[in-house]
Design a protein around this motif. Structure first.
Motif, PDB file in Angstrom:
ATOM      1  N   GLU A  30       0.832  -1.207   0.000  1.00 49.54           N
ATOM      2  CA  GLU A  30       0.000   0.000   0.000  1.00 49.54           C
ATOM      3  C   GLU A  30       0.864   1.254   0.000  1.00 49.54           C
ATOM      4  OE1 GLU A  30      -2.890   2.156   3.153  1.00 49.54           O
ATOM      5  OE2 GLU A  30      -3.437   0.086   2.658  1.00 49.54           O
ATOM      6  N   VAL A  61       2.376   1.757  -3.548  1.00 48.79           N
ATOM      7  CA  VAL A  61       1.399   2.274  -4.516  1.00 48.79           C
ATOM      8  C   VAL A  61       1.165   3.765  -4.293  1.00 48.79           C
ATOM      9  CG1 VAL A  61      -1.017   2.156  -5.232  1.00 48.79           C
ATOM     10  CG2 VAL A  61       0.273   0.049  -4.856  1.00 48.79           C
ATOM     11  N   THR A 108      -7.556  10.973  -7.668  1.00 44.50           N
ATOM     12  CA  THR A 108      -8.246  10.408  -8.838  1.00 44.50           C
ATOM     13  C   THR A 108      -8.285   8.888  -8.765  1.00 44.50           C
ATOM     14  OG1 THR A 108      -7.507  12.272 -10.188  1.00 44.50           O
ATOM     15  CG2 THR A 108      -8.262  10.294 -11.347  1.00 44.50           C
ATOM     16  N   ALA A 109      -7.167   8.285  -8.386  1.00 48.69           N
ATOM     17  CA  ALA A 109      -7.124   6.823  -8.271  1.00 48.69           C
ATOM     18  C   ALA A 109      -8.096   6.326  -7.207  1.00 48.69           C
ATOM     19  CB  ALA A 109      -5.704   6.376  -7.945  1.00 48.69           C
ATOM     20  N   ALA A 110      -8.202   7.059  -6.091  1.00 48.11           N
ATOM     21  CA  ALA A 110      -9.122   6.653  -5.026  1.00 48.11           C
ATOM     22  C   ALA A 110     -10.568   6.712  -5.501  1.00 48.11           C
ATOM     23  CB  ALA A 110      -8.924   7.543  -3.804  1.00 48.11           C
ATOM     24  N   VAL A 160     -11.688   6.602  -8.700  1.00 46.67           N
ATOM     25  CA  VAL A 160     -11.930   5.601  -9.746  1.00 46.67           C
ATOM     26  C   VAL A 160     -12.084   4.207  -9.145  1.00 46.67           C
ATOM     27  CG1 VAL A 160     -10.906   4.458 -11.739  1.00 46.67           C
ATOM     28  CG2 VAL A 160     -10.798   6.944 -11.543  1.00 46.67           C
ATOM     29  N   SER A 161     -11.248   3.870  -8.177  1.00 46.31           N
ATOM     30  CA  SER A 161     -11.332   2.539  -7.571  1.00 46.31           C
ATOM     31  C   SER A 161     -12.591   2.370  -6.730  1.00 46.31           C
ATOM     32  CB  SER A 161     -10.097   2.278  -6.708  1.00 46.31           C
ATOM     33  OG  SER A 161     -10.024   3.227  -5.647  1.00 46.31           O
ATOM     34  N   ALA A 162     -13.141   3.478  -6.226  1.00 48.62           N
ATOM     35  CA  ALA A 162     -14.344   3.390  -5.389  1.00 48.62           C
ATOM     36  C   ALA A 162     -15.629   3.366  -6.205  1.00 48.62           C
ATOM     37  CB  ALA A 162     -14.388   4.568  -4.417  1.00 48.62           C
ATOM     38  N   PRO A 189     -16.845   1.387  -8.708  1.00 46.82           N
ATOM     39  CA  PRO A 189     -17.582   0.111  -8.784  1.00 46.82           C
ATOM     40  C   PRO A 189     -18.296  -0.239  -7.479  1.00 46.82           C
ATOM     41  CG  PRO A 189     -15.391  -0.110  -9.736  1.00 46.82           C
ATOM     42  CD  PRO A 189     -15.425   1.212  -9.044  1.00 46.82           C
ATOM     43  N   PHE A 190     -17.661   0.063  -6.354  1.00 49.82           N
ATOM     44  CA  PHE A 190     -18.297  -0.233  -5.065  1.00 49.82           C
ATOM     45  C   PHE A 190     -19.516   0.652  -4.839  1.00 49.82           C
ATOM     46  CE2 PHE A 190     -13.893  -1.611  -4.538  1.00 49.82           C
ATOM     47  CZ  PHE A 190     -14.076  -2.899  -4.058  1.00 49.82           C
TER      48      PHE A 190
END
Length: 262
Positions: free
Chosen positions: A34, A37, A52-54, A56-58, A60-61
């Motif tokens: 972690e 990354v 932005t990464a946080a 985008v990854s959230a 789908p949830f």
């Protein structure tokens, strides 16, 4: 740092199937991963790239949570109408409520029948009772069907009229662990680790009561009682309810199928 440490702990627990006592090297792996990354994202684009990464990854949830919210709303609405229309109480069968039947009542409370006894009961008492009910409804124009599913040890009665009224009544063999007081062996008997029940299932799931011990007339009355409650449920449910009764899937995996097949 605190958020990163907590996140690593949660990821480690999820990766271990919910365990919290994971080895130190596994916890260290997720902490280092972690951190690596986050460092790469900061070097590549600074805080903006990390944010932005946080997001985008959230995403789908977030979609999954929205679907879950709809499912919860649907389930609560169905349950509300069910509680309003059905006043289920698991009383003793009528033939056991007679003052002169106290011996039968003791037998009913203490008997822990074997698999073969319950199967014979379903075949010799429940099935003929279903056939009688089916025959009477067929005389009044209903589409009826009675089946015995030997693979899943269950007897099923279906009553249908048009596309809106489709009643399903099922009596299924189920296996349970015998209570401690029942498994204690006596001088002339061996302890029995399991006992079996003839449980009632409707379209919306199990009703948590046992038919074993009911006489044929009581089984018929129970079917009619459940059918009457089902009709009342349809009457109090508004047309705007967000679902339609779907046909029962015969291929559904029974909760205890793996146990009963042994």
């Amino acid at each position: 740092m605190t958020s990163s440490d907590s996140g690593s702990l949660v990821i480690d627990s999820l990766a271990a199937g919910g365990r919290s006592d994971t080895p130190w090297w596994q916890r260290s792996f997720w902490v280092v991963t972690e951190g690596a990354v986050a460092a790469v994202l900061l070097i590549a684009g600074g805080l903006t790239a990390l944010q932005t990464a946080a997001i985008v990854s959230a995403l789908p949830f977030a979609i999954i949570i929205l679907i879950s919210m709809f499912g919860m709303w649907r389930a609560l609405r169905i349950e509300g109408h069910r509680n309003q229309s059905l006043d289920q109480n698991n009383k003793l069968p009528p033939h056991l409520l007679k003052p002169s039947a106290w011996r039968e009542r003791i037998d009913y409370m203490t008997d822990k029948p074997t698999r073969d006894k319950v199967l014979n009961y379903i075949k010799e008492v429940v099935m003929p009772s279903m056939m009688e009910v089916s025959s009477k409804f067929a005389e009044t124009g209903w589409t009826t069907e009675v089946n015995y599913d030997a693979a899943n040890n269950r007897a099923v009665l279906e009553l249908q009229r048009g596309d809106d009224v489709e009643f399903w009544y099922e009596v299924r063999l189920s296996e349970h662990e015998a209570p401690d007081y029942y498994t204690e062996s006596s001088a002339d008997t061996l302890p029995q680790e399991h006992y079996h029940r003839a449980e009632v299932y409707l379209r919306r799931g199990g009703q948590t009561y046992d038919l074993y011990g009911y006489k044929s007339e009581s089984v018929i009355n129970d079917i009619i009682d459940q059918f009457e409650k089902y009709l009342h449920f349809l009457n109090v449910s508004p047309d705007s309810l967000p679902w339609r009764m779907q046909a029962h899937d015969d291929a559904i995996t029974l909760e205890q199928g793996s146990v009963l097949d042994k």
